[in-house]
Motif scaffolding. Structure first.
Motif, short mmCIF file in Angstrom:
data_model
loop_
_atom_site.label_atom_id
_atom_site.label_comp_id
_atom_site.label_asym_id
_atom_site.label_seq_id
_atom_site.Cartn_x
_atom_site.Cartn_y
_atom_site.Cartn_z
N ASP A 1 3.44 4.92 104.33
CA ASP A 1 2.96 4.16 105.45
C ASP A 1 1.47 3.83 105.54
N PHE A 2 0.56 4.86 105.04
CA PHE A 2 -0.78 4.83 105.13
C PHE A 2 -1.08 3.78 104.07
N ILE A 3 -0.53 4.10 103.00
CA ILE A 3 -0.66 3.26 101.86
C ILE A 3 -0.34 1.75 102.09
N ASP A 4 1.00 1.65 102.72
CA ASP A 4 1.32 -0.02 102.74
C ASP A 4 0.50 -0.41 103.73
N LYS A 5 -0.32 0.11 104.82
CA LYS A 5 -1.00 -0.42 105.89
C LYS A 5 -2.40 -0.80 104.95
N ASN A 6 -2.85 -0.07 104.25
CA ASN A 6 -4.21 -0.04 103.61
C ASN A 6 -4.56 -0.63 102.22
N VAL A 7 -3.55 -0.64 101.41
CA VAL A 7 -3.63 -1.08 100.16
C VAL A 7 -3.73 -2.68 100.01
N GLY A 8 -4.85 -3.11 99.50
CA GLY A 8 -5.29 -4.39 99.55
C GLY A 8 -6.34 -4.91 100.74
N THR B 1 6.31 11.25 94.12
CA THR B 1 6.93 11.83 94.96
C THR B 1 7.39 11.51 96.24
N ALA B 2 6.25 11.08 96.77
CA ALA B 2 6.36 10.24 98.12
C ALA B 2 7.22 9.05 98.14
N SER B 3 7.05 8.46 97.13
CA SER B 3 8.01 7.05 97.15
C SER B 3 9.32 7.57 96.91
N SER B 4 9.70 8.53 96.15
CA SER B 4 11.11 8.69 95.79
C SER B 4 11.70 9.63 97.30
N SER B 5 10.82 10.16 97.89
CA SER B 5 11.17 11.06 99.16
C SER B 5 11.17 10.18 100.54
N ARG B 6 10.98 8.86 100.35
CA ARG B 6 10.91 7.96 101.39
C ARG B 6 12.04 7.87 102.38
N GLU B 7 13.09 8.02 101.71
CA GLU B 7 14.38 7.92 102.68
C GLU B 7 15.05 9.26 102.71
#
Length: 151
Positions: A143-150, A126-132
């Motif tokens: 944004d949190f996932i993009d910064k912290n994954v990996g 849901t978050a991914s499809s609601s990004r834009e």
């Protein structure tokens, strides 16, 4: 003190200090730490609730310990739903009366873990499809996932 609806007698108060020390030693032991995280969290929950160190709140505390261990292993928080409360209590009692057979409790925890993971994935989709779409809450999650994954 006896567990409600069972023949399991909780340890006497004068043993609690040593039992809790043994519990912490087990939590940090190589044998415990090499278990699968869900099995480790389930066993920790069971061991704590079977010691029963408090007059009230032992189950809640055991579930908090279980969730802490799951979170530390990268799993989301799990909830034992009220719909399975009787099964949960019966699984604890069964383990206490049958030489620590945790198969029923483990099944319940695994089901809760799966439900939690599915719910987390549903939120991420849901978050991914609601990004834009200008939905700030979901954008913050991505944004949190993009910064912290990996990391």
């Amino acid at each position: 003190m006896m567990a409600a609806g069972t023949n399991y007698i909780y340890p006497p108060h004068y043993l609690l200090s040593q039992l809790m020390a043994d519990f912490v030693i087990w939590l940090n032991s190589n044998a415990a730490l090499t278990l699968h995280p869900v099995e480790y969290a389930t066993m920790a929950h069971y061991r704590f609730v079977s010691i029963h160190p408090f007059r009230d709140g032992n189950g809640r505390t055991a579930r908090l310990i279980m969730n802490l261990l799951l979170i530390r292993a990268g799993y989301p928080i799990v909830v034992i739903n009220n719909q399975v409360r009787n099964d949960y209590i019966n699984a604890l009692a069964y383990g206490q009366q049958n030489q620590d057979d945790l198969s029923g409790l483990f099944d319940l925890v695994c089901d809760a873990v799966i439900s939690s993971l599915v719910e987390t994935l549903r939120l991420l989709v849901t978050a991914s499809s609601s990004r834009e779409k200008g939905q700030v809450f979901y954008q913050e999650i991505i944004d949190f996932i993009d910064k912290n994954v990996g990391k």
